[in-house]
Design a protein around this motif. Structure first.
Motif, PDB file in Angstrom:
ATOM      1  N   ILE A  31       0.709  -0.943   0.024  1.00 18.56           N
ATOM      2  CA  ILE A  31       0.349  -0.119   0.064  1.00 18.56           C
ATOM      3  C   ILE A  31       1.225   1.481  -0.136  1.00 18.56           C
ATOM      4  O   ILE A  31       0.553   1.889  -0.837  1.00 18.56           O
ATOM      5  N   THR A  32       2.558   1.239   0.930  1.00 19.92           N
ATOM      6  CA  THR A  32       2.550   1.947   1.027  1.00 19.92           C
ATOM      7  C   THR A  32       3.638   2.318  -0.311  1.00 19.92           C
ATOM      8  O   THR A  32       3.646   4.077  -1.118  1.00 19.92           O
ATOM      9  N   ALA A  33       3.901   1.707  -1.197  1.00 18.93           N
ATOM     10  CA  ALA A  33       4.746   1.402  -2.375  1.00 18.93           C
ATOM     11  C   ALA A  33       3.706   2.149  -3.287  1.00 18.93           C
ATOM     12  O   ALA A  33       4.670   2.880  -4.560  1.00 18.93           O
ATOM     13  N   ARG A  85       6.642  -1.212  13.305  1.00 18.91           N
ATOM     14  CA  ARG A  85       7.364  -3.050  13.242  1.00 18.91           C
ATOM     15  C   ARG A  85       8.483  -3.243  12.616  1.00 18.91           C
ATOM     16  O   ARG A  85       8.916  -3.815  13.937  1.00 18.91           O
ATOM     17  N   PHE A  86       8.944  -2.686  12.259  1.00 18.17           N
ATOM     18  CA  PHE A  86      10.846  -2.737  11.913  1.00 18.17           C
ATOM     19  C   PHE A  86      11.602  -2.038  12.041  1.00 18.17           C
ATOM     20  O   PHE A  86      12.849  -2.244  12.233  1.00 18.17           O
ATOM     21  N   TRP A  87      11.486  -0.521  13.240  1.00 19.97           N
ATOM     22  CA  TRP A  87      12.316  -0.157  14.317  1.00 19.97           C
ATOM     23  C   TRP A  87      12.950  -1.120  14.808  1.00 19.97           C
ATOM     24  O   TRP A  87      14.408  -0.639  14.524  1.00 19.97           O
ATOM     25  N   LYS A 119      19.235  -9.061  10.882  1.00 20.23           N
ATOM     26  CA  LYS A 119      18.110  -9.171   9.490  1.00 20.23           C
ATOM     27  C   LYS A 119      18.119  -7.557   8.165  1.00 20.23           C
ATOM     28  O   LYS A 119      17.788  -7.972   6.873  1.00 20.23           O
ATOM     29  N   TYR A 120      19.177  -6.826   8.633  1.00 14.21           N
ATOM     30  CA  TYR A 120      18.919  -5.758   7.671  1.00 14.21           C
ATOM     31  C   TYR A 120      20.354  -5.722   8.008  1.00 14.21           C
ATOM     32  O   TYR A 120      20.971  -5.184   8.402  1.00 14.21           O
ATOM     33  N   ASN A 121      20.789  -5.279   6.235  1.00 12.58           N
ATOM     34  CA  ASN A 121      22.134  -4.524   6.537  1.00 12.58           C
ATOM     35  C   ASN A 121      22.326  -2.954   6.727  1.00 12.58           C
ATOM     36  O   ASN A 121      21.309  -2.099   6.651  1.00 12.58           O
ATOM     37  N   GLY A 123      23.073  -0.779   4.523  1.00  9.68           N
ATOM     38  CA  GLY A 123      22.287   0.644   3.984  1.00  9.68           C
ATOM     39  C   GLY A 123      21.187   0.114   4.183  1.00  9.68           C
ATOM     40  O   GLY A 123      20.545   1.255   3.846  1.00  9.68           O
ATOM     41  N   GLN A 124      20.274  -0.432   4.182  1.00  9.10           N
ATOM     42  CA  GLN A 124      18.825  -1.074   4.725  1.00  9.10           C
ATOM     43  C   GLN A 124      18.889   0.006   5.283  1.00  9.10           C
ATOM     44  O   GLN A 124      17.748   0.838   5.466  1.00  9.10           O
ATOM     45  N   LYS A 125      19.268   0.184   6.787  1.00  7.44           N
ATOM     46  CA  LYS A 125      19.131   0.583   7.975  1.00  7.44           C
ATOM     47  C   LYS A 125      19.039   2.188   7.412  1.00  7.44           C
ATOM     48  O   LYS A 125      18.324   3.388   8.142  1.00  7.44           O
ATOM     49  N   ALA A 190      14.735 -10.953  -2.528  1.00  8.35           N
ATOM     50  CA  ALA A 190      14.660 -10.414  -2.302  1.00  8.35           C
ATOM     51  C   ALA A 190      13.290 -10.042  -2.403  1.00  8.35           C
ATOM     52  O   ALA A 190      12.375 -10.105  -1.323  1.00  8.35           O
ATOM     53  N   ILE A 191      12.743  -9.372  -3.534  1.00  8.50           N
ATOM     54  CA  ILE A 191      11.548  -9.290  -3.853  1.00  8.50           C
ATOM     55  C   ILE A 191      10.049 -10.439  -3.288  1.00  8.50           C
ATOM     56  O   ILE A 191       9.478 -10.349  -3.141  1.00  8.50           O
ATOM     57  N   GLY A 192      11.064 -11.717  -3.602  1.00  7.89           N
ATOM     58  CA  GLY A 192      10.714 -12.862  -3.754  1.00  7.89           C
ATOM     59  C   GLY A 192       9.656 -12.922  -1.619  1.00  7.89           C
ATOM     60  O   GLY A 192       8.662 -13.499  -0.666  1.00  7.89           O
ATOM     61  N   HIS A 207      23.120 -13.996   2.526  1.00  3.45           N
ATOM     62  CA  HIS A 207      22.870 -12.618   2.513  1.00  3.45           C
ATOM     63  C   HIS A 207      22.695 -12.297   4.299  1.00  3.45           C
ATOM     64  O   HIS A 207      22.858 -10.852   4.551  1.00  3.45           O
ATOM     65  N   HIS A 208      21.595 -12.464   5.110  1.00  5.67           N
ATOM     66  CA  HIS A 208      21.891 -12.380   6.439  1.00  5.67           C
ATOM     67  C   HIS A 208      22.233 -13.228   6.876  1.00  5.67           C
ATOM     68  O   HIS A 208      21.303 -13.852   7.986  1.00  5.67           O
ATOM     69  N   PRO A 209      23.747 -13.686   7.184  1.00  4.54           N
ATOM     70  CA  PRO A 209      23.921 -14.875   8.382  1.00  4.54           C
ATOM     71  C   PRO A 209      23.823 -14.693   9.742  1.00  4.54           C
ATOM     72  O   PRO A 209      23.172 -15.460  10.476  1.00  4.54           O
TER      73      PRO A 209
HETATM   74  C1  HEM Z   1       8.063   1.256  -5.332  1.00  2.28           C
HETATM   75  C2  HEM Z   1       8.619  -0.234  -5.423  1.00  2.28           C
HETATM   76  C3  HEM Z   1       9.287  -0.618  -4.014  1.00  2.28           C
HETATM   77  C4  HEM Z   1       9.244  -1.953  -4.336  1.00  2.28           C
HETATM   78  C5  HEM Z   1       9.379  -2.594  -5.221  1.00  2.28           C
HETATM   79  C6  HEM Z   1       9.720  -2.710  -2.652  1.00  2.28           C
HETATM   80  C7  HEM Z   1      10.680  -3.791  -2.151  1.00  2.28           C
HETATM   81  C8  HEM Z   1      11.160  -4.273  -1.178  1.00  2.28           C
HETATM   82  C9  HEM Z   1      12.064  -5.608  -1.006  1.00  2.28           C
HETATM   83  C10 HEM Z   1      11.757  -6.375  -1.516  1.00  2.28           C
HETATM   84  C11 HEM Z   1      11.672  -5.201   0.902  1.00  2.28           C
HETATM   85  C12 HEM Z   1      12.481  -6.334   1.708  1.00  2.28           C
HETATM   86  C13 HEM Z   1      14.169  -6.705   1.503  1.00  2.28           C
HETATM   87  C14 HEM Z   1      14.792  -7.413   2.304  1.00  2.28           C
HETATM   88  O1  HEM Z   1      14.075  -8.146   3.039  1.00  2.28           O
HETATM   89  O2  HEM Z   1      16.070  -7.889   2.733  1.00  2.28           O
HETATM   90  C15 HEM Z   1      11.527  -3.667   1.334  1.00  2.28           C
HETATM   91  C16 HEM Z   1      11.512  -3.866   2.291  1.00  2.28           C
HETATM   92  C17 HEM Z   1      11.111  -2.567   2.684  1.00  2.28           C
HETATM   93  N1  HEM Z   1      10.868  -1.856   1.392  1.00  2.28           N
HETATM   94 FE1  HEM Z   1       9.970  -1.324  -0.084  1.00  2.28          FE
HETATM   95  N2  HEM Z   1       9.984  -1.256  -2.163  1.00  2.28           N
HETATM   96  C18 HEM Z   1       8.795  -0.579  -2.398  1.00  2.28           C
HETATM   97  C19 HEM Z   1       8.528   0.687  -2.433  1.00  2.28           C
HETATM   98  C20 HEM Z   1       8.416   1.303  -0.557  1.00  2.28           C
HETATM   99  C21 HEM Z   1       8.766   2.240  -0.391  1.00  2.28           C
HETATM  100  C22 HEM Z   1       7.648   3.315  -0.988  1.00  2.28           C
HETATM  101  C23 HEM Z   1       8.859   3.004   0.617  1.00  2.28           C
HETATM  102  C24 HEM Z   1       8.273   3.107   1.533  1.00  2.28           C
HETATM  103  C25 HEM Z   1       8.541   4.584   1.732  1.00  2.28           C
HETATM  104  C26 HEM Z   1       9.102   1.156   1.014  1.00  2.28           C
HETATM  105  C27 HEM Z   1       9.602   0.823   2.508  1.00  2.28           C
HETATM  106  C28 HEM Z   1      10.202  -0.353   2.853  1.00  2.28           C
HETATM  107  C29 HEM Z   1      10.949  -0.468   4.106  1.00  2.28           C
HETATM  108  C30 HEM Z   1      10.436  -0.067   5.426  1.00  2.28           C
HETATM  109  C31 HEM Z   1      11.072  -2.117   3.955  1.00  2.28           C
HETATM  110  C32 HEM Z   1      12.004  -3.113   5.550  1.00  2.28           C
HETATM  111  C33 HEM Z   1      13.180  -2.359   4.993  1.00  2.28           C
HETATM  112  C34 HEM Z   1      14.137  -1.857   6.239  1.00  2.28           C
HETATM  113  O3  HEM Z   1      12.783  -1.490   7.809  1.00  2.28           O
HETATM  114  O4  HEM Z   1      15.026  -1.704   6.570  1.00  2.28           O
HETATM  115  N3  HEM Z   1       9.387   0.586   0.399  1.00  2.28           N
HETATM  116  N4  HEM Z   1      11.248  -3.067   0.282  1.00  2.28           N
END
Ligand code: HEM
Length: 218
Positions: A31-33, A85-87, A119-121, A123-125, A190-192, A207-209
């Motif tokens: 929904i966010t995406a 949830r992810f904080w 759980k996250y690297n 860059g993700q954080k 990752a998409i899966g 990826h996340h040992p």
């Molecule tokens: C538009 C297309 C988007 C795609 C294809 C996408 C894809 C993904 C994927 C595959 C993951 C899982 C990564 C993992 O588990 O390692 C993820 C996680 C996440 N995504 Fe997206 N995403 C999109 C948009 C967004 C948007 C717009 C937001 C927020 C504004 C968002 C926020 C997050 C968050 C918070 C996580 C969890 C990672 C974390 O907490 O560090 N995503 N996304």
């Protein structure tokens, strides 16, 4: 199904699966995406005449002005669920500093040389907290420039300042999400994780040992 749980489920190659995201987390994420894409395109339409052809997406200029702020509220609320949830998975630690110093190994896919990732690297954080900051700034400035309901509470100077904050935060978020989507497609599997909710044991170990060990330890 609980997140971070090893299940008896298997993929079509017979590999056992771990739950990475619950259905609730995945629906909030998508929904966010979807809201983000609608907001970015309709926002660009309002930002510059060269992109005004994008008004057609939401049914013309007037509908765009009406709908954009409401879709913004939807994105904020759905992201709030994700953020809460992810904080706790996104706290930076000393391994993350080391990960950033070894960015060359990250880019060259030499994952075995990196400190063990949870759980996250890193860059993700960092991207997570960039998203949190941008979403808060977008909501706060968006309320100030929402003419129909709120702008008359503020002076013209505050409204102008809020418009600049809104555009800047939107720019940073768009760049951040381009990186986020690129990384999502770059890391195979990752998409899966975000569509089916599960990853294989091999994916987690590669990826996340540290996250993998925590789950196996349970
Ligand atoms: C538009 C297309 C988007 C795609 C294809 C996408 C894809 C993904 C994927 C595959 C993951 C899982 C990564 C993992 O588990 O390692 C993820 C996680 C996440 N995504 Fe997206 N995403 C999109 C948009 C967004 C948007 C717009 C937001 C927020 C504004 C968002 C926020 C997050 C968050 C918070 C996580 C969890 C990672 C974390 O907490 O560090 N995503 N996304």
């Amino acid at each position: 199904m609980k997140p971070d749980e090893l299940t008896d489920l298997r993929d079509m190659n017979g590999n056992r699966l771990i739950i990475r995201y619950t259905p609730n987390e995945r629906s909030s994420h998508w929904i966010t995406a979807i809201s983000f894409v609608l907001l970015a395109l309709s926002g660009l339409a309002m930002f510059h005449p060269a992109m005004s052809w994008l008004y057609a997406l939401l049914g013309g200029g007037q509908w765009t002005r009406i709908l954009h702020p409401f879709i913004g509220c939807v994105m904020f609320l759905s992201f709030l669920i994700l953020g809460l949830r992810f904080w706790h998975h996104n706290y930076l630690d000393s391994g993350d500093i080391q990960w950033m110093m070894q960015i060359q190994d990250v880019l060259a896919n030499r994952e075995e040389k990196l400190p063990e990732i949870g759980k996250y690297n890193a860059g993700q954080k960092l991207l997570f907290f960039t998203m949190v900051t941008c979403l808060i700034l977008l909501l706060a400035s968006g309320i100030v420039i929402w003419r129909r309901y709120f702008s008359y509470y503020f002076t013209i100077e505050i409204i102008r300042f809020a418009a600049v904050v809104h555009a800047t935060a939107a720019f940073v978020l768009i760049v951040g999400i381009v990186v986020h989507v690129y990384a999502a497609f770059w890391i195979k599997g990752a998409i899966g994780a975000m569509t089916r909710g599960t990853v294989t044991l091999g994916w987690a170990r590669k990826h996340h040992p540290r996250w993998f060990k925590e789950i196996i330890g349970k």
